[in-house]
Motif scaffolding. Structure first.
Motif, PDB file in Angstrom:
ATOM      1  N   THR A  66       0.886  -1.175   0.000  1.00  0.00           N
ATOM      2  CA  THR A  66       0.000   0.000   0.000  1.00  0.00           C
ATOM      3  C   THR A  66       0.914   1.212   0.000  1.00  0.00           C
ATOM      4  OG1 THR A  66       0.027   0.266   2.415  1.00  0.00           O
ATOM      5  CG2 THR A  66      -1.746  -1.108   1.498  1.00  0.00           C
ATOM      6  N   ILE A  67       0.335   2.388  -0.183  1.00  0.00           N
ATOM      7  CA  ILE A  67       1.133   3.608  -0.020  1.00  0.00           C
ATOM      8  C   ILE A  67       0.470   4.505   1.017  1.00  0.00           C
ATOM      9  CG2 ILE A  67       2.146   5.631  -1.105  1.00  0.00           C
ATOM     10  CD1 ILE A  67       2.202   4.121  -3.697  1.00  0.00           C
ATOM     11  N   HIS A  68       1.280   4.881   1.972  1.00  0.00           N
ATOM     12  CA  HIS A  68       0.857   5.841   2.993  1.00  0.00           C
ATOM     13  C   HIS A  68       1.505   7.179   2.682  1.00  0.00           C
ATOM     14  CE1 HIS A  68       0.032   7.802   6.735  1.00  0.00           C
ATOM     15  NE2 HIS A  68       1.281   7.780   7.141  1.00  0.00           N
ATOM     16  N   TRP A  69       0.713   8.235   2.687  1.00  0.00           N
ATOM     17  CA  TRP A  69       1.193   9.584   2.364  1.00  0.00           C
ATOM     18  C   TRP A  69       1.481  10.257   3.696  1.00  0.00           C
ATOM     19  CZ3 TRP A  69       1.966   9.528  -2.716  1.00  0.00           C
ATOM     20  CH2 TRP A  69       1.278   8.533  -3.424  1.00  0.00           C
ATOM     21  N   HIS A  70       2.660  10.017   4.212  1.00  0.00           N
ATOM     22  CA  HIS A  70       2.992  10.368   5.593  1.00  0.00           C
ATOM     23  C   HIS A  70       2.871  11.874   5.826  1.00  0.00           C
ATOM     24  CE1 HIS A  70       5.661   9.680   9.320  1.00  0.00           C
ATOM     25  NE2 HIS A  70       5.335  10.961   9.294  1.00  0.00           N
TER      26      HIS A  70
ATOM     27  N   GLY B 256       4.165  21.962   3.064  1.00  0.00           N
ATOM     28  CA  GLY B 256       5.134  21.334   3.948  1.00  0.00           C
ATOM     29  C   GLY B 256       5.900  20.261   3.195  1.00  0.00           C
ATOM     30  N   PHE B 257       6.733  19.563   3.936  1.00  0.00           N
ATOM     31  CA  PHE B 257       7.548  18.509   3.350  1.00  0.00           C
ATOM     32  C   PHE B 257       7.107  17.182   3.940  1.00  0.00           C
ATOM     33  CE2 PHE B 257      11.925  16.438   2.878  1.00  0.00           C
ATOM     34  CZ  PHE B 257      11.743  16.196   1.529  1.00  0.00           C
ATOM     35  N   PHE B 258       6.757  16.257   3.070  1.00  0.00           N
ATOM     36  CA  PHE B 258       6.174  14.990   3.481  1.00  0.00           C
ATOM     37  C   PHE B 258       6.927  13.846   2.804  1.00  0.00           C
ATOM     38  CE2 PHE B 258       3.031  18.403   3.353  1.00  0.00           C
ATOM     39  CZ  PHE B 258       2.567  18.387   4.652  1.00  0.00           C
ATOM     40  N   TRP B 259       6.421  12.644   2.955  1.00  0.00           N
ATOM     41  CA  TRP B 259       7.014  11.537   2.196  1.00  0.00           C
ATOM     42  C   TRP B 259       5.994  10.437   2.043  1.00  0.00           C
ATOM     43  CZ3 TRP B 259       9.896   7.105   4.728  1.00  0.00           C
ATOM     44  CH2 TRP B 259       9.711   7.046   6.117  1.00  0.00           C
ATOM     45  N   TYR B 260       6.287   9.519   1.134  1.00  0.00           N
ATOM     46  CA  TYR B 260       5.357   8.399   0.947  1.00  0.00           C
ATOM     47  C   TYR B 260       6.113   7.076   0.980  1.00  0.00           C
ATOM     48  CZ  TYR B 260       6.520   8.975  -4.107  1.00  0.00           C
ATOM     49  OH  TYR B 260       7.155   9.110  -5.317  1.00  0.00           O
ATOM     50  N   HIS B 261       5.416   6.057   1.492  1.00  0.00           N
ATOM     51  CA  HIS B 261       6.049   4.752   1.701  1.00  0.00           C
ATOM     52  C   HIS B 261       4.960   3.713   1.943  1.00  0.00           C
ATOM     53  CE1 HIS B 261       5.212   4.843   6.067  1.00  0.00           C
ATOM     54  NE2 HIS B 261       5.671   6.083   6.120  1.00  0.00           N
ATOM     55  N   PRO B 262       5.288   2.417   1.847  1.00  0.00           N
ATOM     56  CA  PRO B 262       4.292   1.371   2.098  1.00  0.00           C
ATOM     57  C   PRO B 262       3.896   1.335   3.574  1.00  0.00           C
ATOM     58  CG  PRO B 262       6.263   0.478   1.035  1.00  0.00           C
ATOM     59  CD  PRO B 262       6.598   1.852   1.482  1.00  0.00           C
TER      60      PRO B 262
END
Ligand code: C2O
Ligand code: CU
Length: 475
Positions: free
Chosen positions: A110-114, A148-154
């Protein structure tokens, strides 16, 4: 402005200031837009559409050796090289963002948009979305509400999938745009590789206890990275720590680091730091200035930080060499005095809720794996925390363990009230806070997002071994 155009503007800005010396083809400077960052497929100015693929790939970490990884890439550029971290998703506040995701991995994901505030069905967490099976697709969408600055990951077997290379930065532009000679984005990571270049399969008890410890430190996927900074320049650097368990404690001798933003946006009053501690999952936005002259060099280092469990002090490690280049073409405008205007959450008379973080290690049994708890429960066997939409509470995150834990909440931001009585350096939105061992972080949370959300330690081995909970915001 489209994602693509935003990136080009960033590059043009840099080229104007540095005489264009930095954008040599082939090896992009770390921190800049790279080949392979997304192409926006939707011409509408208020919409961004990208095509994201996760697939096995190979990258070069040790010179001349290939490292098999799992990587994100832009499906709109079939020739683009696979990169770890994956492509920068570069959007503007208010834009509607649509990500068509193809899973070409041999496993579900899955991808979480942290850090992104979105509808719970788009959060990609274990409780809000069915996994995307191998060979299948899912379209994520959200409106980029916060600059802002975010990241995405499983968010599935995250300790393995993020370590395998699935991690990428996401910037939402908007807010204060200071006059700078360059803007850079840095994903800080560590990776455990064998001398063959292969990722190490060895997981030690220590890895399980403190989060997998890499033997190579990476800045945007590169070891011994170098950049060029213009003499007299001023740069804006945004960092995310994507490591499973490594804490980065940054120093930059010969330059000043002024923090202007946290996870969810700008701070109210920027502040100067000598060292910048970034625990897994956190982001910091800083302004770097130096009086170093052209021809000199500065080094960004990772200094020792005592995070508990008597981890040995391996001394400072070089992360990034900053070579000073020709002077900026034109003087820069002074930095703005006013930054974020985050309204302070009113916690007068609101209820408090305790979340105790604990760890258990059976010292008598050398084969026993450490296990982790929140309020005595281990994910997935947890009782959902039920709260009412629109209400505010104080979360007392009590770290009753022998090491520091970075605590992350999905779906909504919080404000740090204090950490064992010590006031935070500034007022700004956070979604991940480092809670030192044997200390309590008091956070103000307004439940402004209905649905099912997760909260957990962002040391991925801890989250996957129990230190994860379930928040249900009821409408
Ligand atoms: Cu960055 Cu629940 O995670
Ligand atoms: Cu932890």
């Amino acid at each position: 402005m489209s994602a693509r155009r935003a990136g080009v503007v960033g590059l043009a800005l840099l080229a104007a200031a540095c005489g264009g010396s930095e954008t040599s083809p082939g090896k992009p400077a770390p921190g800049q837009q790279r080949a392979g960052d997304f192409v926006d497929l939707d011409p509408a100015p208020d919409r961004v559409a990208v095509h994201l693929i996760a697939a096995p790939a190979e990258v070069e970490i040790l010179e001349g050796k290939s490292t098999p990884v799992w990587a994100y890439r832009d499906g709109a550029q079939p020739e683009a090289p696979a990169t770890v971290p994956g492509p920068l998703l570069d959007v503007r506040q208010g834009q509607h963002v649509e990500i068509r995701f193809d899973n070409q991995l041999p496993v579900e994901t899955t991808i979480h948009w942290h850090g992104i505030r979105l509808d719970a069905s788009m959060d990609g967490s274990n409780i809000s979305q069915m996994p995307v099976p191998p060979g299948e697709s899912f379209t994520y969408s959200f409106v980029a509400r916060d600059a802002g600055f975010f990241w995405y990951h499983p968010h599935l077997a995250a300790d393995e999938q993020i370590e395998a290379g699935l991690q990428a930065p996401l910037v939402v532009r908007g807010g204060t745009e200071p006059d700078v000679s360059a803007e850079r984005f840095f994903v800080l990571d560590d990776i455990k590789v064998e001398s063959t270049g292969e990722r190490s399969e060895v997981i030690t008890q220590l890895d399980l206890m403190v989060g997998r410890q890499g033997n190579v430190l990476l800045v945007n996927g590169q070891r011994n990275a170098e950049i060029e900074m213009a003499e007299g320049g001023r740069e804006r650097w945004r960092f995310v720590n994507s490591a499973n368990g490594h804490f980065f404690n940054l120093t930059l001798g010969g330059a000043s680091m002024r923090v202007v933003g946290w996870d969810g946006g700008e701070v109210d009053v920027p502040y100067q730091v000598e060292t910048l501690l970034i625990s897994p999952g956190e982001r910091y936005d800083i302004i770097v200035e130096t009086t170093a002259a052209s021809g000199e060099a500065l080094v960004l280092r990772d200094a020792y930080y005592d995070r508990g469990h008597n981890l040995p002090d391996n001394g400072p490690k070089d992360l990034l060499k900053v070579n000073m280049g020709p002077a900026v073409a034109a003087p820069l405008q002074p930095l703005p005095l006013e930054w974020g205007s985050t309204p302070r959450i009113d916690v007068d008379g609101v209820a408090s809720r305790q979340l105790a973080l604990t760890e258990v290690m059976d010292d008598a049994d050398p084969a026993a794996e450490p296990v982790f708890f929140i309020n005595g429960e281990r994910w997935p066997d947890v009782t959902p925390t039920m709260v009412d939409y629109g209400t505010t509470e104080i979360w007392e995150v009590v770290n009753d363990a022998e090491m520091d834990h970075p605590f992350h909440l999905h779906g909504m931001f919080f404000q740090i009230l204090d950490i064992d009585g010590a006031l935070p350096e500034a007022l700004a939105w956070k979604d991940t806070v480092m809670v030192p061992r044997q200390k309590t972080a008091r956070l103000a949370v307004t439940y402004d997002a209905p649905g099912e959300w997760m909260f957990h330690c962002h040391i991925l081995e801890h989250a996957e071994r129990g230190m994860m909970g379930h928040l249900h915001v009821m409408e």
